[in-house]
Design an enzyme around this catalytic site. Structure first.
Site, PDB file in Angstrom:
ATOM      1  N   PRO A   1      -2.918  29.744  22.645  1.00 51.07           N
ATOM      2  CA  PRO A   1      -1.518  29.979  22.293  1.00 51.07           C
ATOM      3  C   PRO A   1      -0.769  28.653  22.158  1.00 51.07           C
ATOM      4  CG  PRO A   1      -1.974  30.717  24.548  1.00 51.07           C
ATOM      5  CD  PRO A   1      -3.284  30.312  23.950  1.00 51.07           C
TER       6      PRO A   1
ATOM      7  N   GLY B   1       1.453  25.075  27.065  1.00 52.86           N
ATOM      8  CA  GLY B   1       0.996  24.115  28.076  1.00 52.86           C
ATOM      9  C   GLY B   1      -0.513  24.008  28.161  1.00 52.86           C
TER      10      GLY B   1
ATOM     11  N   ASP C   1      -3.842  15.074  27.845  1.00 52.63           N
ATOM     12  CA  ASP C   1      -4.271  16.231  27.029  1.00 52.63           C
ATOM     13  C   ASP C   1      -5.404  15.840  26.066  1.00 52.63           C
ATOM     14  OD1 ASP C   1      -2.086  17.274  28.325  1.00 52.63           O
ATOM     15  OD2 ASP C   1      -1.192  18.202  26.569  1.00 52.63           O
TER      16      ASP C   1
END
Ligand code: MEV
Length: 322
Positions: free
Chosen positions: A103, A107, A154
C-alpha cells in the site's frame, strides 16, 4: 522480439529507530515479503513510457536525463533514470510497468521499493551489472524525490533485504537473514500522509528541545542497540518490550495518533509480545510481534481497524531480477 526484463523489490518495516535515524542514530529495519514487480520492455525510440497498474496512471520519459511529462507520482523513477545516466549506465528507450502489493503512503517503503525494482529492471535491460551499494545509492536518489531528507534506511532495507542495522553515516552496519518462528503482523490504518510532513515536524521539535535533544537521541540509539542484541540472541519477549518502549518514544515526539495508539493497544491486549507504529507515523501502519499461537487473536483484534493486514516472517530477499 524485443527484450523484456522483470525485477522485484520487497516492502520494509522499521522495527526500531525511525525518525531518530534521520538525526544520526542507528535503526533496525526488516524487509518483508510484499513485493513491487516492475516489467520493462525495450522500445525502438524515445520517449519511453511509464505505467502504474494500481494507480491507473501513465507518464512519458522524454530522454535518459529523466525529464518527464505526467503525474508527480512518477518523479522518483525520473530521479532514478537521471541517477543511472549520471553514473554512466546506458538507459535504452523502454516501456515500464509497475504493479505492487505494497500500500502506498502506509510507512512500508513503497516508494523505495518501486525505485529499487525500476532501477534494477532498467539495468537488466541494458545488460549492466550493479553492486548492491550502487543500487542503494541510485534508489536513494528516488527517495530524495519522494521525501526530501531521507536517512536512507528505506532504500537500504529494500535493496539489501534481510534485517539490517543501519545508520545514515555508516549505511548497513550489520545484516542478519531472519530470526526464529515469531511473526510480524503489519496492519495499515488506511490514514494517509506524506513522509515529508512528520519528518520535518520531528526535526523542528528536536531543535526546540535544545540539550534534551541529545539525551533523547542517546536513549533512542541505546534502545536500538538493546533491540539488535535481543534480536540476534532470539530473545523475542525482550524484543516485544522494547517495541512498546519505542512506540512510547515515537508518541512523545508527536508522530502517533489516537487511531495508531488504539491499534497498538488492541494488538497488545490480544497477546502480541509488543507493538508500535512503523515508519513516519501520523497515519500509516503499525507492527505487532507475535508468537504463532497468538497470531489468530491479534489478527482478529486488528482487522476491524485496518485497511490492509498481513503476516510475515522477519527478513525477506532484497531487490532481485526475476
Ligand atoms: C520513513 O520510513 C522512516 C523515517 O525515519 C524517515 C527516514 O528515515 O528517511 C521517518
Amino acid at each position: 522480439m524485443s527484450r523484456r526484463v522483470t525485477a522485484r523489490a520487497p516492502a520494509k518495516a522499521i522495527l526500531f529507530g525511525e525518525h531518530f535515524v534521520v538525526s544520526g542514530t542507528r535503526a533496525v529495519s526488516s524487509a518483508v515479503g510484499a513485493y513491487t514487480i516492475v516489467n520493462v520492455e525495450e522500445k525502438a525510440s524515445w520517449p519511453s513510457e511509464l505505467a502504474s497498474r494500481e494507480l491507473g496512471i501513465r507518464a512519458l520519459v522524454l530522454g535518459p536525463d529523466g525529464s518527464f511529462s505526467g503525474p508527480e507520482e512518477f518523479r522518483p523513477i525520473a530521479f532514478v533514470i537521471r541517477a543511472l545516466t549520471m553514473r554512466g549506465y546506458d538507459v535504452p528507450p523502454f516501456s515500464l510497468s509497475i504493479s505492487t502489493e505494497i500500500p502506498d503512503g502506509a510507512g512500508l517503503g513503497s516508494s523505495a521499493s518501486v525505485s529499487a525494482a525500476s532501477a534494477l529492471a532498467l539495468l537488466g535491460l541494458a545488460g549492466s551489472d550493479v553492486s548492491r551499494d550502487d543500487l542503494y545509492s541510485i534508489t536513494l536518489e528516488g527517495e530524495r524525490a519522494a521525501h526530501g531528507n531521507p536517512s536512507g534506511v528505506d532504500p537500504a532495507s529494500v535493496v539489501h533485504g534481510g534485517i539490517i542495522l543501519f545508520s545514515r553515516e555508516r549505511g548497513v552496519i550489520e545484516r542478519v537473514e531472519g530470526v526464529d518462528d515469531s511473526l510480524l503482523i503489519i496492519a495499515d490504518s488506511g490514514i494517509r500522509r506524506k513522509t515529508y510532513a512528520p519528518v520535518t515536524g520531528v526535526l523542528n521539535l528536536l531543535k526546540r528541545l535544545e540539550y534534551f535533544r541529545d539525551e533523547l537521541l542517546r536513549a533512542a540509539d541505546s534502545l536500538v542497540m538493546m533491540a539488535w542484541d535481543a534480536l540476534k540472541r532470539k530473545r523475542t519477549e525482550e524484543l516485544g518490550i522494547l517495541m512498546n518502549v519505542n512506540h512510547g518514544l515515537l508518541s512523545s515526539i508527536g508522530v502517533s495518533t489516537w487511531e495508531l495508539d488504539a491499534m497498538v493497544h488492541a494488538a497488545r491486549r490480544a497477546g502480541a509480545l509488543g507493538s508500535k507504529l512503523t515508519g513516519a507515523g501520523l497515519g500509516g501502519s503499525i507492527i505487532a510481534l507475535v508468537r504463532p499461537e497468538s497470531e489468530e487473536a491479534v489478527r482478529k483484534a486488528l482487522s476491524p481497524m485496518s485497511r490492509w493486514i498481513r503476516i510475515f516472517h522477519l527478513g525477506a530477499e532484497g531487490a532481485a531480477l526475476v
